[in-house]
Each structure stands twice: as C-alpha cells, then as structure tokens.
Design a protein around this motif. Structure first.
Motif, PDB file in Angstrom:
ATOM      1  N   UNK A  91       0.945  -1.388  -0.035  1.00 50.74           N
ATOM      2  CA  UNK A  91       0.223  -0.485  -0.026  1.00 50.74           C
ATOM      3  C   UNK A  91       1.120   1.446   0.028  1.00 50.74           C
ATOM      4  N   UNK A  92       2.355   1.071   0.627  1.00 55.94           N
ATOM      5  CA  UNK A  92       2.751   2.560   0.716  1.00 55.94           C
ATOM      6  C   UNK A  92       4.031   3.032  -0.789  1.00 55.94           C
ATOM      7  N   UNK A  93       3.077   1.324  -1.402  1.00 58.93           N
ATOM      8  CA  UNK A  93       4.000   1.821  -2.686  1.00 58.93           C
ATOM      9  C   UNK A  93       3.324   2.250  -3.691  1.00 58.93           C
ATOM     10  N   UNK A  94       2.034   2.461  -3.218  1.00 57.57           N
ATOM     11  CA  UNK A  94       1.078   2.209  -4.021  1.00 57.57           C
ATOM     12  C   UNK A  94       0.622   3.987  -4.333  1.00 57.57           C
ATOM     13  N   UNK A  95      -0.023   4.120  -5.147  1.00 52.86           N
ATOM     14  CA  UNK A  95      -0.396   5.653  -5.988  1.00 52.86           C
ATOM     15  C   UNK A  95      -1.830   5.720  -5.031  1.00 52.86           C
ATOM     16  N   UNK A  96      -2.461   4.752  -5.545  1.00 54.75           N
ATOM     17  CA  UNK A  96      -4.498   4.851  -5.150  1.00 54.75           C
ATOM     18  C   UNK A  96      -4.510   3.078  -5.018  1.00 54.75           C
ATOM     19  N   UNK A  97      -5.159   2.880  -3.349  1.00 52.22           N
ATOM     20  CA  UNK A  97      -5.751   1.925  -3.445  1.00 52.22           C
ATOM     21  C   UNK A  97      -7.465   1.231  -4.072  1.00 52.22           C
ATOM     22  N   UNK A  98      -7.557   0.520  -4.377  1.00 53.86           N
ATOM     23  CA  UNK A  98      -9.264  -0.042  -4.887  1.00 53.86           C
ATOM     24  C   UNK A  98      -9.337  -0.479  -3.760  1.00 53.86           C
ATOM     25  N   UNK A  99     -11.142  -1.027  -4.235  1.00 54.56           N
ATOM     26  CA  UNK A  99     -11.643  -2.027  -3.663  1.00 54.56           C
ATOM     27  C   UNK A  99     -12.637  -2.698  -4.772  1.00 54.56           C
ATOM     28  N   UNK A 100     -13.007  -4.115  -4.918  1.00 56.10           N
ATOM     29  CA  UNK A 100     -13.718  -4.309  -5.481  1.00 56.10           C
ATOM     30  C   UNK A 100     -14.934  -3.781  -5.913  1.00 56.10           C
ATOM     31  N   UNK A 101     -16.033  -2.997  -4.874  1.00 60.74           N
ATOM     32  CA  UNK A 101     -16.447  -1.961  -4.900  1.00 60.74           C
ATOM     33  C   UNK A 101     -16.648  -0.868  -5.922  1.00 60.74           C
ATOM     34  N   UNK A 102     -15.307   0.193  -5.502  1.00 57.56           N
ATOM     35  CA  UNK A 102     -15.199   0.899  -6.265  1.00 57.56           C
ATOM     36  C   UNK A 102     -14.164   1.521  -7.806  1.00 57.56           C
ATOM     37  N   UNK A 103     -12.975   0.596  -7.271  1.00 56.26           N
ATOM     38  CA  UNK A 103     -11.786  -0.058  -8.961  1.00 56.26           C
ATOM     39  C   UNK A 103     -12.696   0.405  -9.523  1.00 56.26           C
TER      40      UNK A 103
END
Length: 332
Positions: free
Chosen positions: A126-138
């Motif tokens: 997560x710290x290496x990522x720009x945006x986290x997504x969930x299956x409902x928000x992706x």
C-alpha cells in the motif's frame, strides 16, 4: 467443537461479551467468517467498510475477525486504537503473491505508470502504491484516471483483467490470484446451472474469466449480498466464499442459495483456509490478552494511508481527474 483443555467449561460467547464490555472493544467480522463469529460481531461486512465503521466508534480496541491485511487497514485508519487479530497466521494468497521488494522493482521498471492497487495487499505494498481500490470502488476510480495515463494494477490479475475488459483500459497486471476464487470449476458450474435452470449466477470479480463469463451479476461481497436480496427469482448460485450465504439466508430466508462448486463438485476448496483460522476460542484469547496485536511503524503507516486516502477521496468524488497529481507518489 472440542475446546482447549484450559478453556473447558467456559461459555465462550458470554466471556467474549464480557471482555467486549470490559475492553471497550468493537468486534468486526468479514462475510467470509464462520456463522457463529458473524452472529456475535458488532459489524459484519466488507473489509474496508468494517475498518471505517470501527474508526467511527469510540471503542479503544478493535478485534478484527478477518485476515491480516484487513486488520492492518483498520490500524492504518485508527492508529490510536489497539487492533488484535485472533490468528496472526490468517494471511491472504493475494498478499503473498505480491512481495513488497518485487513490487517495488516492478514499479521501478515502469516509472511513468501509476500503481492502482487492490486493497488485498500488505501495508508495505500500500505504501508503494498511488491509489488503493476495492472491488466496489475500482471502476469508479479507474474512470477518473486520464486515458493516456499508464497503470499498473495488482495484485489480482482476475480483478484487473475484468476491469480492463469492462472499461477498455490497458493495464499492466501483476500475476496474483485468490486461491479461493481460482478453485471454482466451470464444468461443475454449468452442471449446477443445468440442474437449476433460470437461477442467476452472482460472482466476485476475483474469479477467473471462465467463471465471470457465465455470471449474471459481478460485484463485491456487499454487492452480491444486495443482488441476492433484490433479485426476482427464488434461487441464486453464488461464486464467492460460501460463508457469505449465512447473511443471505438471514436477509432472505424464503430464497435458496447455492455455493458454486469446486473441481470435484463437492469439495470444500472454495472455503478460505486463512479466514477459517479464526475461531471463537482465539477471539476470546485475543480479547483477554490483547494479543496478537497489529503494530505498524508510523512512517510506513502514513505512506500507506496516503494511498487509502486517495481512494476514499476519489470514491466519494471529492478528488477528481484534475487533482490526480495530488495523489501521485514516486514509488520509491
């Protein structure tokens, strides 16, 4: 279930309720937990929704009956609360498929791509990522990213592939999969559909394409639960971890829900072995001892929180396409 020798004679439900009050604790249960744990939880739901609900309470302790990355997400959002996980070995095959050092190296090979990362990953990823997504928000978040922006999507290649097919976006996919959703058999699913003509199939997008191609509804666990309650028919075939059926049966007792089969038609291979590690006994011990406890180093927590905050802002519409630069990280 046979109790541990030193817990023999204990009314575990009563003891958990007592400790919940004494510890000022909130108990969270994911939809994939055993029914007895779902039934005693303060909140049952999707992983991120549970963390947000716990964040909004005045509880001092969060007991997260789920898997490790979920408990870590709760800690990222509620750093001042004690977060315990009944079994620290409750991991995730998607998290395991994406070691942080390998993900960092992959990012370095594609410096002009942003990392859109499924929440089923470690705090380090997560710290290496720009945006986290969930299956409902992706899908909503993906629609806000400029068409010419290169994207790395990980760790779930099935969810990433589903989004790519649905939106026409070309993404670099990390090759991770969920062992539970990979276990469903297309042949056995078609046999089941033939036995129940007219019954729709609801599937989680972590399923491979050969399952999703037969689905009448594809969505997150909460989305599938909503579909189950609203569908017109009386029978639903469910292609996700079968413990969610407990909530379906409670919400719609007049309907019939059938778990999609694995390779031999009747195996338990579609039950998540990690989720199954949490038990009533372990939950009692976790509340009693406040262990195993989730701890995250503060600078790491803040880096991971940045990608979670980007998701929450974009999913709610408070950050738009033009503000993408405000959520961009270097990936180093």
């Amino acid at each position: 279930m046979e109790q541990h020798p030193h817990l023999k004679g204990l009314d575990l439900r009563a003891e958990i309720d007592r400790l919940r009050r004494e510890r000022n604790a909130v108990i969270l249960a994911h939809y994939y937990q055993k029914p007895e744990i779902q039934d005693l939880a303060d909140f049952v739901g999707d992983s991120l929704d549970l963390s947000k609900k716990a964040q909004a309470t005045d509880a001092e302790v969060i007991a997260f009956c789920g898997v490790k990355f979920m408990a870590e997400t709760a800690k990222i959002l509620s750093p001042d609360k004690v977060v315990v996980l009944p079994d620290l070995n409750a991991g995730c095959s998607l998290e395991d498929s994406c070691p942080p050092d390998q993900f960092a190296a992959f990012r370095a090979q594609h410096p002009d791509a942003i990392a859109l990362t499924y929440i089923n990953c470690s705090t380090e990823v997560k710290a290496l990522s720009d945006i986290i997504v969930t299956s409902s928000s992706a899908e909503k978040i993906l629609s806000q990213i400029p068409k010419d922006q290169k994207i790395i999507f990980g760790p779930d290649k099935n969810l990433g592939g589903y989004l790519a097919r649905k939106t026409g976006r070309d993404m670099l996919l990390w090759p991770g999969v969920c062992i539970v959703h990979e276990a469903f058999s297309e042949t056995e699913l078609l046999k089941l559909r033939a036995q129940h003509p007219g019954a729709p199939i609801a599937a989680h997008p972590e399923c491979p394409p050969y399952i999703l191609d037969h689905a009448d509804y594809v969505g997150s666990t909460s989305g599938i639960l909503k579909f189950a309650g609203e569908m017109a028919g009386d029978t639903l075939i469910v292609a996700t971890e079968p413990h969610i059926i407990h909530q379906m049966e409670k919400a719609a007792p007049d309907k019939h829900f059938i778990g999609a089969p694995g390779a031999d038609g009747n195996c338990n291979c579609n039950i998540c072995p990690y989720m199954a590690l949490n038990t009533m006994e372990k939950l009692y011990i976790a509340l009693r001892d406040l262990e195993p406890r989730i701890e995250i180093e503060e600078s790491l927590r803040l880096k991971a929180k940045k990608s979670l905050d980007a998701m929450l802002a974009m999913a709610s519409g408070t950050v738009g396409m033009g503000d993408l630069g405000s959520v961009r990280v270097t990936g180093d």
